[in-house]
Design a protein around this motif. Structure first.
Motif, mmCIF file in Angstrom:
data_model
loop_
_atom_site.group_PDB
_atom_site.id
_atom_site.type_symbol
_atom_site.label_atom_id
_atom_site.label_comp_id
_atom_site.label_asym_id
_atom_site.label_seq_id
_atom_site.Cartn_x
_atom_site.Cartn_y
_atom_site.Cartn_z
ATOM 1 N N VAL A 30 8.110 12.002 -11.129
ATOM 2 C CA VAL A 30 8.453 10.573 -11.065
ATOM 3 C C VAL A 30 9.263 10.363 -9.775
ATOM 4 O O VAL A 30 8.694 10.077 -8.727
ATOM 5 N N GLY A 31 10.589 10.583 -9.826
ATOM 6 C CA GLY A 31 11.371 10.457 -8.593
ATOM 7 C C GLY A 31 10.854 11.369 -7.487
ATOM 8 O O GLY A 31 10.932 11.038 -6.301
ATOM 9 N N ASP A 32 10.304 12.509 -7.880
ATOM 10 C CA ASP A 32 9.762 13.442 -6.881
ATOM 11 C C ASP A 32 8.585 12.823 -6.124
ATOM 12 O O ASP A 32 8.347 13.175 -4.967
ATOM 13 N N THR A 71 12.258 -0.113 -1.115
ATOM 14 C CA THR A 71 12.434 -0.913 -2.337
ATOM 15 C C THR A 71 12.667 -2.375 -1.972
ATOM 16 O O THR A 71 12.101 -3.294 -2.588
ATOM 17 N N GLU A 72 13.473 -2.589 -0.958
ATOM 18 C CA GLU A 72 13.778 -3.969 -0.530
ATOM 19 C C GLU A 72 12.481 -4.683 -0.105
ATOM 20 O O GLU A 72 12.210 -5.822 -0.520
ATOM 21 N N LEU A 73 11.672 -4.006 0.693
ATOM 22 C CA LEU A 73 10.420 -4.621 1.161
ATOM 23 C C LEU A 73 9.437 -4.815 0.000
ATOM 24 O O LEU A 73 8.787 -5.860 -0.119
ATOM 25 N N ALA A 74 9.360 -3.811 -0.875
ATOM 26 C CA ALA A 74 8.403 -3.887 -1.992
ATOM 27 C C ALA A 74 8.802 -4.979 -2.975
ATOM 28 O O ALA A 74 7.937 -5.614 -3.599
ATOM 29 N N ALA A 75 10.106 -5.214 -3.122
ATOM 30 C CA ALA A 75 10.584 -6.195 -4.103
ATOM 31 C C ALA A 75 10.153 -7.611 -3.745
ATOM 32 O O ALA A 75 10.092 -8.492 -4.609
ATOM 33 N N LEU A 124 3.311 3.370 -6.206
ATOM 34 C CA LEU A 124 3.759 4.621 -6.827
ATOM 35 C C LEU A 124 4.784 4.351 -7.934
ATOM 36 O O LEU A 124 4.729 4.955 -9.014
ATOM 37 N N LEU A 125 5.710 3.418 -7.671
ATOM 38 C CA LEU A 125 6.661 3.039 -8.733
ATOM 39 C C LEU A 125 5.896 2.557 -9.959
ATOM 40 O O LEU A 125 6.158 2.958 -11.097
ATOM 41 N N LEU A 176 17.397 7.361 -11.564
ATOM 42 C CA LEU A 176 16.551 6.248 -11.131
ATOM 43 C C LEU A 176 17.012 4.897 -11.673
ATOM 44 O O LEU A 176 16.480 3.854 -11.269
ATOM 45 N N THR A 177 17.990 4.899 -12.594
ATOM 46 C CA THR A 177 18.491 3.616 -13.110
ATOM 47 C C THR A 177 19.092 2.772 -11.987
ATOM 48 O O THR A 177 19.232 1.565 -12.120
ATOM 49 N N SER A 178 19.427 3.420 -10.867
ATOM 50 C CA SER A 178 20.043 2.650 -9.769
ATOM 51 C C SER A 178 19.020 1.774 -9.053
ATOM 52 O O SER A 178 19.392 0.857 -8.322
ATOM 53 N N ASN A 179 17.724 2.021 -9.255
ATOM 54 C CA ASN A 179 16.701 1.215 -8.577
ATOM 55 C C ASN A 179 16.303 0.034 -9.470
ATOM 56 O O ASN A 179 15.519 0.156 -10.404
ATOM 57 N N GLU A 180 16.863 -1.144 -9.161
ATOM 58 C CA GLU A 180 16.679 -2.315 -10.037
ATOM 59 C C GLU A 180 15.229 -2.783 -10.064
ATOM 60 O O GLU A 180 14.729 -3.247 -11.092
#
Ligand SMILES: Nc1ncnc2c1ncn2[C@@H]1O[C@H](COP(=O)(O)OP(=O)(O)O)[C@@H](O)[C@H]1O
Ligand SMILES: O=C(CO)[C@@H](O)[C@@H](O)COP(=O)(O)O
Length: 556
Positions: A337-339, A360-364, A411-412, A442-446
């Protein structure tokens, strides 16, 4: 950190992860986390050659050095106690959790075979880490024979034993290094081995014996079945069997030697070994049936209690008391997952966008589906539901317009679809999953958390601790020390959860339903035999690597 008061008692939880061990000092009364320290393993994951620069390792190997585990006790535990500012005499217990199935062969006194000088250069003498995936052919034979003989236990493992587990790893040792197999008087989970190091008593915990061994209804597979697998394998259970104890029981008292390593008082309670995922359910106050905990880090483990044993196709297993006594604990998992996200950041993202935060910022900023991609999240094989570590990753829909953040988001999402497959398999088998609690790094990735809520269409709670496994181990230590009467009561007093932090959005849920249908179709096409291209590619790769490691090419 603060909170030290006269009369308070403390416990230490030690979480043995893939790359490091973390110690956490916790107040027994309310679970307050007072001090923590991490020790990185010197030899980390041994995957290309043994530490002394010698013997090269074949593909899919992943070993560890047991001395790294002892070093965590010497370094991280005293550092955590110092950081907490507590007097060590007020520490009443220690508990550990480990990755699993992480397993090692030892002599009868617990000496790891890799510490026997003449065996040090033998790869099979070392600890096999959970992600050692080179025993897939052995797992395939274990499964085929179990089905052929209609072994009663195979249904408790969703129909398949994983290549990661004890019997596959043990059989690999027997068939690749029979002499070493016979030197092994014990074959033991690292979780139980480190407890042995702490209290001087060999114990086996019901959790790893059930999920990672094959112990069901009080029995291991018969000698008859094992002998049919390989005539030399009939004695394997004798190497595994030890005094079996329920989770949160007291394995013994801290020995003088371990007291000297840790700086903790001799004789304090040492809790029975446990697994990083399972121990976290107590930390997340998620012991009630229907509340699934997903521990999301390099990989994801899913654990949920149920009221009865059911056969869930492709799950890792169901074990009586495997998460907490009195319930049937279910486990499933995703091996990468994170890997997978880490692989993309490190090896595929161009400079300038090569960080999780930037991608993450761009994907969000994208609406669901705008990237036009669906991926299969099998970069590290598939643990549930397909239980095949020779499967690999796939991205469909790439065009000249595809940007790095598109792939990162796909991937997420792929890992969220993989979790939904698991939840649906549980539900279809009559094991309800009402809500999810997420723990782990991974909880840190909103964005990732919201994607999971939308893809699974379920509210997502977040564990109220950044150190879920270590807190869970500390909770088990408190019960082992008699400071709380049961794991349920200790979990209520010391665990923490923020319920329903992320809620599914109906529009995004609908959009994801369409993408999930595509994921499911790809999943079945590439994973269930319609097209075995991934398995053929793996065989071609293995043959090529093997021929390249002939002496002429290696030393050319
Ligand atoms: N912001 C992020 N978003 C997504 N993945 C991340 C992020 N930061 C780290 N990762 C990935 O998370 C994993 C580390 O998570 P962690 O919980 O610390 O691991 P472990 O499973 O070893 O405890 C790594 O695989 C890393 O690539
Ligand atoms: O499989 C289990 C537990 O059963 C884990 O220990 C294994 O996936 C390792 O997990 P992490 O490295 O903590 O992501």
């Amino acid at each position: 950190m603060s909170g030290v008061a006269a009369g308070d008692k403390y416990v230490v939880g030690v979480d043995y992860g893939t790359l490091s061990g973390r110690a956490l000092v916790v107040r027994v009364r309310d679970g307050a986390e007072l001090g923590t320290a991490v020790h990185e393993y010197r030899n980390a994951v041994i995957s290309s050659a043994l530490p002394d620069g010698g013997t090269p390792l074949p593909p899919d190997w992943a070993l560890q050095d047991p001395e790294d585990y002892r070093e965590v006790l010497r370094q991280a535990v005293p550092a955590a106690v110092a950081a907490a500012g507590v007097d060590p005499v007020d520490v009443v217990g220690i508990g550990i959790d480990f990755t699993a199935c992480t397993v090692l062969p030892t002599l009868a006194d617990g000496t790891p075979l890799c510490e026997v000088p003449e065996l040090r250069q033998r790869p099979h003498a070392w600890v096999k880490l959970w992600k050692h995936h080179a025993a897939q052919p052995h797992a395939d034979r274990i499964n085929a024979l179990a089905h052929e003989r209609r072994e009663p236990w195979i249904g408790r493992y969703g129909g398949k034993i994983s290549a990661e587990w004890q019997f596959a790893k043990g059989l690999q040792i027997l068939e690749e290094d029979p002499e070493l197999y016979h030197r092994a008087e014990r074959f033991i989970e690292a979780a139980d081995w480190i407890v042995w190091q702490l209290c001087g008593v060999e114990t086996r915990n019901v959790c790893t014996a059930g999920y990672k061994g094959i112990r069901q209804d009080g029995n291991y597979p018969s000698a008859d079945y094992l002998t049919a697998l390989n005539p030399g394998f009939g004695d394997f259970v004798a190497k595994l069997d030890g005094p079996l104890m329920p989770l949160a029981a007291r394995a013994g008292g801290l020995t003088a030697r371990a007291a000297a390593w840790t700086g903790l008082p001799e004789g304090i309670a040492v809790a029975v070994g446990n697994v990083d995922a399972h121990v976290t359910a107590a930390a997340a106050q998620a012991l009630d049936p229907g509340r699934l905990v997903a521990i999301m880090g390099t990989s994801t483990c899913h654990v949920v209690n149920g009221t009865h044993p059911a056969e869930v196709a492709g799950m890792c297993g169901v074990v009586d008391g495997g998460i907490s006594s009195g319930a049937w604990g279910y486990e499933a998992g995703q091996s990468g997952v994170g890997d997978i996200f880490g692989w993309f950041v490190k090896h595929a993202a161009p400079a300038g966008v090569d960080s999780h935060e930037r991608l993450t910022e761009l994907a969000a900023a994208q609406p669901v589906g705008a990237h036009g991609l669906v991926a299969l999240d099998w970069w590290n094989g598939n643990r549930s539901l397909l239980v095949n570590h020779d499967l690999s990753g796939l991205i469909v829909g790439l065009t000249l317009a595809t940007r790095p953040e598109d792939i990162y988001r796909a991937l997420l999402e792929a890992t969220a679809y993989g979790t939904r497959m698991i939840i649906e398999a549980f539900a279809e088998a009559g094991v309800p999953v009402d809500d999810l609690v997420i723990a782990g790094g991974l909880t840190s990735n909103e964005l990732l958390m919201q994607i999971y809520a939308d893809v699974t269409n379920r509210p997502l709670g977040i564990i109220g601790s950044a150190q879920g496994p270590a807190l869970g181990s500390a909770i088990h230590a408190a019960v082992a020390a008699g400071a709380h009467p049961s794991i349920h009561e200790a979990s209520q007093a010391m665990g923490r959860i923020a319920a329903a932090v992320y809620r599914p959005d109906p529009d995004r849920v609908r959009a994801y339903d369409a993408l999930y249908a595509e994921y499911r179709a790809l999943h079945d096409h590439f994973g269930r035999g319609a097209n075995d291209v991934m398995l053929r590619l793996r065989a071609i790769r293995n043959a090529a690597v093997e021929s390249a490691s002939s002496p002429q090419e290696v030393f050319a």
